[in-house]
Enzyme design. Structure first.
Site, mmCIF file in Angstrom:
data_model
loop_
_atom_site.group_PDB
_atom_site.id
_atom_site.type_symbol
_atom_site.label_atom_id
_atom_site.label_comp_id
_atom_site.label_asym_id
_atom_site.label_seq_id
_atom_site.Cartn_x
_atom_site.Cartn_y
_atom_site.Cartn_z
ATOM 1 N N GLU A 4 -5.145 10.243 -11.508
ATOM 2 C CA GLU A 4 -4.149 10.396 -10.447
ATOM 3 C C GLU A 4 -3.311 9.133 -10.284
ATOM 4 O O GLU A 4 -2.092 9.197 -10.053
ATOM 5 C CB GLU A 4 -4.840 10.716 -9.112
ATOM 6 N N CYS B 157 -11.280 11.982 -6.241
ATOM 7 C CA CYS B 157 -12.543 11.358 -5.866
ATOM 8 C C CYS B 157 -12.486 10.900 -4.413
ATOM 9 O O CYS B 157 -11.429 10.673 -3.849
ATOM 10 C CB CYS B 157 -12.849 10.189 -6.786
ATOM 11 N N CYS C 103 -9.215 8.023 -4.792
ATOM 12 C CA CYS C 103 -7.977 8.780 -4.999
ATOM 13 C C CYS C 103 -7.632 9.625 -3.774
ATOM 14 O O CYS C 103 -6.459 9.831 -3.467
ATOM 15 C CB CYS C 103 -8.094 9.665 -6.243
ATOM 16 N N LYS D 207 8.081 -7.208 -2.285
ATOM 17 C CA LYS D 207 7.351 -6.158 -1.571
ATOM 18 C C LYS D 207 7.499 -6.332 -0.055
ATOM 19 O O LYS D 207 7.774 -5.380 0.674
ATOM 20 C CB LYS D 207 5.865 -6.194 -1.956
#
EC number: 3.5.4.34
Length: 502
Positions: free
Chosen positions: A89, A142, A299, A470
């Site tokens: 993923e 998961c 995930c 960021k």
């Protein structure tokens, strides 16, 4: 419009045709997980969708990832040139970011058609209104989404097989992969937790929609052994009581699929009690490591975050008027609970409020396909019969993006496959989807745009490092801060010095 099976089939065909043999599982010996992002185009001038005349859509895979591993915190690097998390993923999402960067470059340089159109503010772009993105995964994510009740059916009893998986402490914890149902379950002695292994002949997966209970047979191929370290499921007494109420009259909850993902420090832990009370649901979790704790969130947690902040990340938000959200998630054939998926991906954030303009908790459509991935653990287990040797997860991860230059990237242990200790640190030892390479692509995009056409967020101050860029995405950072305060306060974040590269 489109169905879950159509999305799954498209992804399976793309995997078989467009991805090379390199990086794929060794036949009858290894298995892997698959994830992808599919672009769906619905022509704006098309008549409304009706039962007798369904609307025609165009579907295209724009990113794909395979993988089951992640590295421990001791192997993390401050240079940004290693992949910390190589679960399918995450690989698919990072590959999707490569695709978005390329599409922004097309839009900004006006060279050819792009998925983006000009926004209302200077230097900003937004997604065309006739496009949506659907996320596909061959297995439940998961972590929390994989904590699924096991139901006992009077006419199809489960046959428990007890094994002491903790006796071999030298084996990797779930190979760094969490097994939501059969796949990520620690299918070898990898799980550090002593769990039950169950054989479930054609058991049905309970699917709860709007309070109604449905059943979906796994089919014969799902009847293989369900690995021991199944994602540790965190179910409260109240939660189990609710599940029991909606379970069919002939069935009762006898256990939960268990996840290898560990509760993060600061969260209430799992009870560890035998049976259905083993796990606590709704908690943040980190992926297991090989004796070395990871910093990689599960995930389930990452996908819940994407559903609030978007899939584009902080860097790309500089160029976007709105986040890039997924409209739907499709899961392949595997042990599955609609209730667990909704809880994990949307339910935990449903009360988050006061987000910056453009951000919001999305109403995510969650569907399951009835098509099994041919290289899933379950499918390979069914084919190999009495083949010698144990079945293990594939150590490589494959990244594919719909970009013209180097669309494929095969990695192992976070570096391009074949990397040696001598070459680590060199340009050729960087994955195309590593932080440093995505940052380089972002800087390349900047260099192709005249400075006077840059968005305000990039012109108001001098920016130098990856961390600087960021942090300068103020709306994204505000949304992330709000999400942490209101829902994900225990989220593990990497220290700032891991983002100081240029």
């Amino acid at each position: 419009m489109w169905t879950a099976d159509e999305i799954a089939l498209l992804c399976y065909e793309h995997y078989g045709i467009r991805l090379p043999k390199k990086g794929k599982p060794e036949p009858n010996h290894e298995w892997t997980l698959l994830a992808a992002v599919v672009k769906i185009h619905s022509p704006a001038d098309q008549d409304c969708d009706t039962p007798d005349k369904p609307a025609q859509v165009t579907k295209e895979v724009v990113s794909m990832g395979t993988g089951t591993k992640c590295i421990g915190q001791s192997k993390m690097r401050k240079s940004g040139d290693i992949l910390n998390d190589s679960h399918a993923e995450v690989i698919a999402r990072r590959s999707f970011q490569r695709y978005l960067l390329h599409q922004l470059q097309l839009a900004a340089t006006l060279k050819e058609d792009s998925i983006f159109v000009p926004g209302t503010q200077k230097g900003l772009w937004k997604l065309r209104r006739d496009l949506i993105f659907v996320f596909f995964s061959s297995h439940t994510p998961c972590g929390d989404a994989s904590i699924i009740p096991m139901l006992e059916f009077e006419d199809q009893p489960c046959c428990p097989v007890i094994r002491d998986w903790a006796s071999n402490s030298s084996v990797e914890a779930s190979s760094n992969l969490e097994a939501p149902g059969n796949e990520r379950k620690c299918e070898d002695p990898d799980s550090p937790v002593t769990k039950k292994m169950r054989l479930e002949p054609v058991t049905a997966a309970r699917e709860v929609t709007n309070g109604a209970a449905h059943h979906q047979s796994f089919g014969k191929q799902e009847s293989g052994p369900v690995s021991p370290g199944i994602n540790n499921c965190n179910l409260t007494v109240e939660g189990l009581a609710a599940v029991s109420r909606i379970a069919p009259g002939s069935a009762k909850v006898i256990d939960v699929y268990r996840t290898g993902a560990k509760c993060v420090p600061g969260e209430a832990g799992d009870s560890g009690k035998p049976g259905a009370l083993f796990h606590q649901v709704g908690l943040l979790r980190v992926k297991p490591g090989r004796g070395d704790r990871t910093h990689s969130m599960s995930c389930s947690d990452k996908m819940a975050r994407w559903n609030v902040l978007g899939c584009q990340g902080a860097l790309l938000m500089h160029f976007l008027e709105e986040p890039i959200y997924l409209s739907a998630v499709v899961i392949g054939k595997c042990p599955y609970s609609q209730e667990a998926m909704q809880r994990a991906l949307t339910g935990r954030c449903q009360n988050v409020s006061a987000l910056p303009k453009g951000f919001g908790v999305q109403e995510l459509k969650i569907l399951q396909s009835d098509l099994l991935f041919e290289q899933s653990r379950c499918a390979v287990q069914a084919k190999r019969a009495d083949s010698p040797g144990r079945l293990v997860p594939c150590g490589a991860a494959i990244s594919w993006s719909a970009v013209p230059e180097q669309p494929l990237d095969v990695t192992a242990n976070g570096f391009p496959q074949g990397t040696t200790k001598k070459t680590i640190g060199s340009l050729q030892a960087r994955s195309q989807i590593s932080k440093v390479e995505l940052f380089r692509s972002f800087q390349k995009l900047l260099s192709r745009i005249a400075r006077d056409k840059w968005p305000d967020s990039l012109r108001v101050q001098k920016l130098d490092t990856y961390q600087d860029y960021k942090e300068a995405a103020s709306s994204y950072q505000e949304a992330w801060s709000t999400l942490r305060k209101q829902a994900f306060g225990s989220w593990i974040r990497n220290p700032p010095d891991y983002h100081q590269f240029k």
